[in-house]
Write an enzyme that holds these catalytic residues in place. Structure first.
Site, short mmCIF file in Angstrom:
data_model
loop_
_atom_site.label_atom_id
_atom_site.label_comp_id
_atom_site.label_asym_id
_atom_site.label_seq_id
_atom_site.Cartn_x
_atom_site.Cartn_y
_atom_site.Cartn_z
N GLY A 16 -9.01 -14.42 -13.89
CA GLY A 16 -8.95 -13.45 -14.99
C GLY A 16 -10.26 -12.76 -15.27
O GLY A 16 -10.60 -12.54 -16.44
N GLY B 181 3.17 6.16 8.22
CA GLY B 181 4.53 6.49 7.79
C GLY B 181 5.51 5.42 8.22
O GLY B 181 6.55 5.23 7.60
N ASN B 182 5.18 4.69 9.31
CA ASN B 182 6.00 3.56 9.74
C ASN B 182 5.78 2.34 8.84
O ASN B 182 6.58 1.39 8.87
CB ASN B 182 5.66 3.15 11.18
CG ASN B 182 6.47 3.92 12.22
OD1 ASN B 182 5.92 4.70 12.98
ND2 ASN B 182 7.78 3.71 12.22
N SER B 183 4.71 2.35 8.07
CA SER B 183 4.40 1.21 7.21
C SER B 183 5.57 0.88 6.30
O SER B 183 6.10 1.75 5.62
CB SER B 183 3.16 1.49 6.36
OG SER B 183 2.01 1.61 7.16
N HIS C 29 0.82 -1.22 0.00
CA HIS C 29 0.00 0.00 0.00
C HIS C 29 0.85 1.27 0.00
O HIS C 29 0.36 2.35 -0.30
CB HIS C 29 -0.98 0.00 1.18
CG HIS C 29 -0.36 0.25 2.53
ND1 HIS C 29 -0.03 -0.77 3.40
CD2 HIS C 29 -0.04 1.40 3.15
CE1 HIS C 29 0.48 -0.25 4.50
NE2 HIS C 29 0.49 1.06 4.38
N ASP D 206 0.08 -7.61 1.26
CA ASP D 206 0.55 -6.24 1.47
C ASP D 206 2.07 -6.15 1.45
O ASP D 206 2.68 -5.51 2.31
CB ASP D 206 0.01 -5.69 2.79
CG ASP D 206 0.08 -4.16 2.84
OD1 ASP D 206 0.21 -3.54 1.78
OD2 ASP D 206 0.03 -3.61 3.95
#
Length: 424
Positions: free
Chosen positions: A334, A276-278, A163, A202
């Site tokens: 698909g 922001g730590n992600s 993300h 993620d």
């Protein structure tokens, strides 16, 4: 003595006369006396005023009593909440103190950990240029998002959360207008290239063209124990606070957390983690990366609930992203579609299922004969109503497996054989 008695009798009679004349509307001579009626009015008025005063006093007193009771209850609740907060803070302090002592006994410290791992933690900025309009100026047409990343090879491969860099994924419609910038701990910066991403877990890998970088040492998340030291390093709230270090403990292992329709198995920590730590590192007492910080529970009154992806879960995926740009062997149908709910089905006289909006060329769906406008109603004998149900069924298979699917086309059911292709 007799004279005195007569005087008393006379005085008593006169007082009786006055009393009778005052409290009667008529005098002894039979004439109506207005003063007597006025006296009764005075008494009634005085009595009414007294009653009103008493009732008012009772109401005011009752209101004051209720307010005092509520104030006492509120103070009691505040005291209880403060006591709970003090207990939580006290427990966290005790846990952290114990973890720090264990780390110190083993020759480690937060300072040494930060010195070892800090150079491997980078800041990532994703800039996305939106189509300009006469109404918006250039500054507003550009969106910016910032996060963290971990250098994993000396030649510039960096792992992070998907993300954090999702708009740079070529599969995303915004990728042509998105650029990635990486900011190193030594103040250098460089443009980055998107290598591969896995939205389901993620995770993503990007790369910068630099050599001799300090790669982080990866640990073994399977050996983690609840209560041991945990240090989070990253960029909370963006690059302004780049390289921030926070310390806590491993609060729990194998937490199942749902994030954006994804269910992840995560490490829980009370080390401070913020937006922001992600993509940053969760580090053990030996200075080894044991997790990738990914999410925090942000609820009023809740603190110390941060989560990280275990490095043992992340590393196999990251390795495949580096090699192939995708996770090999993962089944792929698909299709893209819109869910037909019960309400829509009744309104338009359609079956409940997935209305096919698009079929990916050369995918399993395309080769099976699924067409745009079909309504997918079952896979492998199981009814499907949502895309999440489709994904849950798909997890039970691998690329190359075949299943029967049923679609409704022009009002008639059509059975097809679908072979899962490989997700790329």
């Amino acid at each position: 003595m007799r004279f005195f008695s007569k005087r008393l009798l006379k005085r008593g009679y006169d007082n009786y006369e006055k009393f009778m004349n005052f409290n009667s509307a008529y005098r002894r001579d039979g004439k109506y006396d207005d003063r007597s009626r006025d006296g009764r009015r005075v008494y009634r008025t005085v009595a009414l005023v007294l009653v009103c005063c008493i009732l008012t006093s009772l109401m005011v007193g009752g209101g004051l009593y209720m307010k005092l009771s509520n104030d006492i209850k509120e103070l009691t609740m505040l005291s209880a909440n403060q006591a709970k907060a003090d207990t939580v803070i006290g427990n966290r302090a005790v846990n952290l103190e114990s973890a720090l002592k264990l780390a110190s006994d083993s020759g480690s410290s937060v300072t040494n950990i930060a010195k070892k791992v800090g150079p491997s933690i980078v800041g990532i900025r994703m800039l996305t240029q939106s189509p300009r309009s006469w109404y918006f100026d250039d500054e507003m047409a550009q969106s910016k998002a910032e996060g963290s990343g971990i250098v994993i090879t000396a030649d510039g491969y960096i792992m992070t959360n998907y993300h954090v860099v999702q708009y740079a994924d070529p599969k995303n419609s915004r990728s042509k207008n998105t650029t990635l910038e990486v900011f190193l701990a030594d103040k250098r910066q460089a443009k980055a290239k998107f290598i591969g991403g896995d939205p389901k877990n993620d995770l993503a890998v990007i790369k910068i063209d630099m050599d001799n970088l300090t790669a982080a040492e990866l640990g073994d998340s399977a050996t983690l124990e609840v209560g041991e030291l945990a240090v989070a390093i990253g960029n909370p709230l963006g690059l302004e606070f780049q390289g921030s270090v926070t310390a806590g403990v491993i609060s729990a292992l194998n937490r199942t957390v749902s994030v954006d329709d994804k269910t992840l198995n995560l490490i829980q920590t009370d080390a401070a983690i913020n937006p922001g730590n992600s993509g940053g590192a969760l580090v053990n007492s030996r200075g080894q990366v044991v997790g990738i910080n990914t999410v925090k529970i942000s609820v009023s009154g809740v603190e110390g609930l941060g989560f990280a992806i275990p490095i043992n879960d992340a590393k196999p995926i990251v390795d495949q992203l580096m090699m192939f740009g995708y996770v090999k062997g993962r089944p792929f149908i698909g299709i893209s579609g819109r869910e037909i709910t019960d309400a829509i089905a009744r309104q338009y006289d359609l079956p409940v299922g997935i209305y096919i909006l698009e079929v990916t060329p050369d995918s399993g769906a395309a080769k099976a004969g699924i067409q745009k406008g079909d309504i997918l109603v079952s896979i492998a004998g199981k009814d499907v109503r949502t895309m999440k149900e489709v994904d849950n069924i798909k997890k039970n298979y691998k690329a190359g497996d075949s299943v029967d699917v049923t679609v409704v086309r022009n009002g008639s059911k059509v059975k097809l054989s679908l072979t899962f292709s490989e997700e790329r």
